[in-house]
Design an enzyme around this catalytic site. Structure first.
Site, PDB file in Angstrom:
ATOM      1  CG  ASP A 134     -12.440 -16.079   7.196  1.00 39.80           C
ATOM      2  OD1 ASP A 134     -11.599 -15.257   7.602  1.00 39.80           O
ATOM      3  OD2 ASP A 134     -12.280 -16.786   6.184  1.00 39.80           O
ATOM      4  CB  SER A 159      -7.473  -3.291   9.547  1.00 43.74           C
ATOM      5  OG  SER A 159      -8.198  -4.414   9.114  1.00 43.74           O
ATOM      6  CE  LYS A 164       0.427  -7.590   4.116  1.00 43.88           C
ATOM      7  NZ  LYS A 164      -0.011  -7.116   2.848  1.00 43.88           N
ATOM      8  CG  ASN A 216       5.939  -8.612   3.849  1.00 40.79           C
ATOM      9  OD1 ASN A 216       6.340  -9.702   3.422  1.00 40.79           O
ATOM     10  ND2 ASN A 216       4.688  -8.217   3.723  1.00 40.79           N
ATOM     11  CB  THR A 245      -9.415  -6.607  11.424  1.00 38.02           C
ATOM     12  OG1 THR A 245      -9.515  -7.784  12.208  1.00 38.02           O
ATOM     13  CG2 THR A 245      -8.313  -5.744  12.011  1.00 38.02           C
ATOM     14  CG  ASP A 270      12.675  -2.049  13.260  1.00 36.95           C
ATOM     15  OD1 ASP A 270      12.729  -3.223  12.849  1.00 36.95           O
ATOM     16  OD2 ASP A 270      11.779  -1.635  14.027  1.00 36.95           O
ATOM     17  CG  ASN A 309      -1.705 -15.484   5.072  1.00 39.27           C
ATOM     18  OD1 ASN A 309      -1.669 -16.689   5.288  1.00 39.27           O
ATOM     19  ND2 ASN A 309      -0.750 -14.644   5.454  1.00 39.27           N
ATOM     20  CE  LYS A 315      -2.958  -2.609  11.351  1.00 38.97           C
ATOM     21  NZ  LYS A 315      -1.895  -1.681  10.938  1.00 38.97           N
ATOM     22  CB  ILE A 364      -0.975  -0.024   1.192  1.00 38.15           C
ATOM     23  CG1 ILE A 364      -1.905  -1.245   1.058  1.00 38.15           C
ATOM     24  CG2 ILE A 364      -1.804   1.267   1.248  1.00 38.15           C
ATOM     25  CD1 ILE A 364      -2.741  -1.546   2.268  1.00 38.15           C
ATOM     26  CE1 TYR A 407      -2.520  -6.285  11.050  1.00 41.58           C
ATOM     27  CE2 TYR A 407      -4.801  -6.975  10.697  1.00 41.58           C
ATOM     28  CZ  TYR A 407      -3.733  -6.145  10.386  1.00 41.58           C
ATOM     29  OH  TYR A 407      -3.888  -5.170   9.434  1.00 41.58           O
TER      30      TYR A 407
END
Ligand code: NAD
Ligand code: UDP
Length: 338
Positions: free
Chosen positions: A295, A124, A84, A35, A126, A58, A197, A152, A12, A148
């Site tokens: 999910d 997110s 993530k 990543n 989430t 970092d 994933n 957030k 992103i 995770y």
């Protein structure tokens, strides 16, 4: 503005870098490349015609952050850096709290020390947990079902406290729904390490023959075709949303703002497979597999607040998402073959 992008070499972040450059901003990326890899900067240069500086570092290193904030006279930060993968966060929670929560705390300290108080944060959908109603608006209660998601939520809470304590801060929390697709050039896109994933990169790799078949996680959800429904948003639209959010927080007198970035439209897993096959003329063998733990059946945004307050609206449709994903995957295969 001069903007620091933590995690700017990632999926992103690199698209937001391209969008900010074309809006006339100056940027510097800060990434530990855990990543991503530095070659993305060459491809960004090909897109933007400008060499964008990448500082390898970092976010848990406060001195390195203070140095880059001062050296580049940074005025605002967009904070993408983070881990993530939900499954990995369940297996290695300490790694997630350390990287995401401690990393963000260290970033906030460095920003405070350097007098930089404008921040856009990658959150997110989430954080909404199991939807109590749909579409999800920003007032929906928040909760988390895995480490995770908890990182957030914790970061959102930290940001709310910081903004409440010092009204000079201008903080935007952006709750992304499901970013997919790639830049039109095909030069930047999503290329996760190992087996993906997420649905879209998995589909692309099945189409490319790099994976044999897609497992569709569950076909007995309470949705029109029984498979999970999500709000997929083209990453270029998402990137434009960051430019709009940054612009909005430099004009508002509110210390904290929260916006959903989604389309408001839900598509099922089988809708995604059908569109990818139709648009790209490829085969996607799939089989129905058991539900994946954690999910939810359906998750889609109300993007109304962002439309109203940012004057931003996603405009790219599902076909554009599928086309650009496949374009990126094919160019990646060609680059790897060279
Ligand atoms: P990504 O992994 O492609 O990008 C993250 C970047 O941060 C990588 O380049 C990585 O090397 C870097 N990074 C990680 N830890 C770091 C650290 N400690 N110090 C410096 N750099 C570090 O991921 P992405 O998909 O671009 O996601 C960006 C952000 O958006 C993340 O915070 C993620 O949680 C959030 N988000 C992503 C999605 C999605 O589906 N992609 C959805 C919602 C939210
Ligand atoms: N999904 C799937 N097979 C996969 C990956 C994902 O069926 O290999 C489904 C998943 O169950 C969900 C949707 O695709 O219904 C989107 O999943 P993804 O992991 O991309 O996003 P998120 O779970 O974060 O919404």
């Amino acid at each position: 503005m001069k903007i620091l992008l933590t995690g700017g070499a990632g999926y992103i972040g690199s698209h937001v870098a391209a969008a900010l450059m074309s809006s006339g901003h100056e940027i510097v990326c800060f990434d530990n490349l855990s990543n991503s890899d530095a070659t993305v900067m060459d491809r960004l240069e090909a897109i933007t015609d400008t060499a964008i500086p990448l500082v390898k570092g970092d976010i848990r290193d406060g001195d390195a952050l203070r140095q880059v904030l001062n050296e580049y006279a940074v005025e605002a930060v967009i904070h993408f850096a983070g881990l993530k993968a939900v499954g990995e966060s369940v297996a290695e929670p300490i790694k997630y709290y350390d990287n995401n929560v401690r990393g963000t705390l260290t970033l906030l300290e460095a920003m405070r020390d350097c007098g930089v108080k404008t921040l856009v944060f990658s959150s997110s959908a989430t954080v909404y947990g199991e939807p109590q109603y749909l579409p999800l608006d920003e007032n929906h209660p928040t909760s988390a079902t895995n480490p995770y998601g908890r990182t957030k939520l914790m970061i959102e809470q930290m940001l709310a406290d910081v903004a409440a304590a010092d009204p000079e801060w201008r903080v935007a929390i952006l709750r992304y729904f499901n970013p997919v697709g790639a830049h039109d050039s095909g030069l930047i896109g999503e290329n996760p390490n190992g087996i993906p994933n997420n649905l879209m990169p998995f589909i692309s790799r099945v189409a490319a023959g790099r994976l044999d078949e897609l497992s569709v996680f569950g076909s007995d959800y309470d949705t029109p075709d029984g498979t999970g429904v999500r709000d997929y948003i083209h990453v270029v639209d998402l990137a434009d949303g960051h430019v709009a959010a940054l612009d909005a927080i430099t004009r508002t007198d509110q210390a904290l703002s929260t916006w959903n970035l989604g389309t408001g439209q839900g598509y099922s897993v089988l809708d995604m497979v059908e569109a990818f096959v139709r648009v790209n003329g490829v085969r996607i063998p799939y089989r129905i597999a058991p539900r994946r733990d954690g999910d939810v059946a359906s998750c889609f945004a109300s993007p109304e607040r962002a439309e109203r307050e940012l004057g931003w609206k996603a405009s790219r449709d599902l076909d554009a998402m599928c086309l650009s994903s496949w374009n990126f995957e094919r160019l990646l295969a060609m680059r790897n073959a060279d």
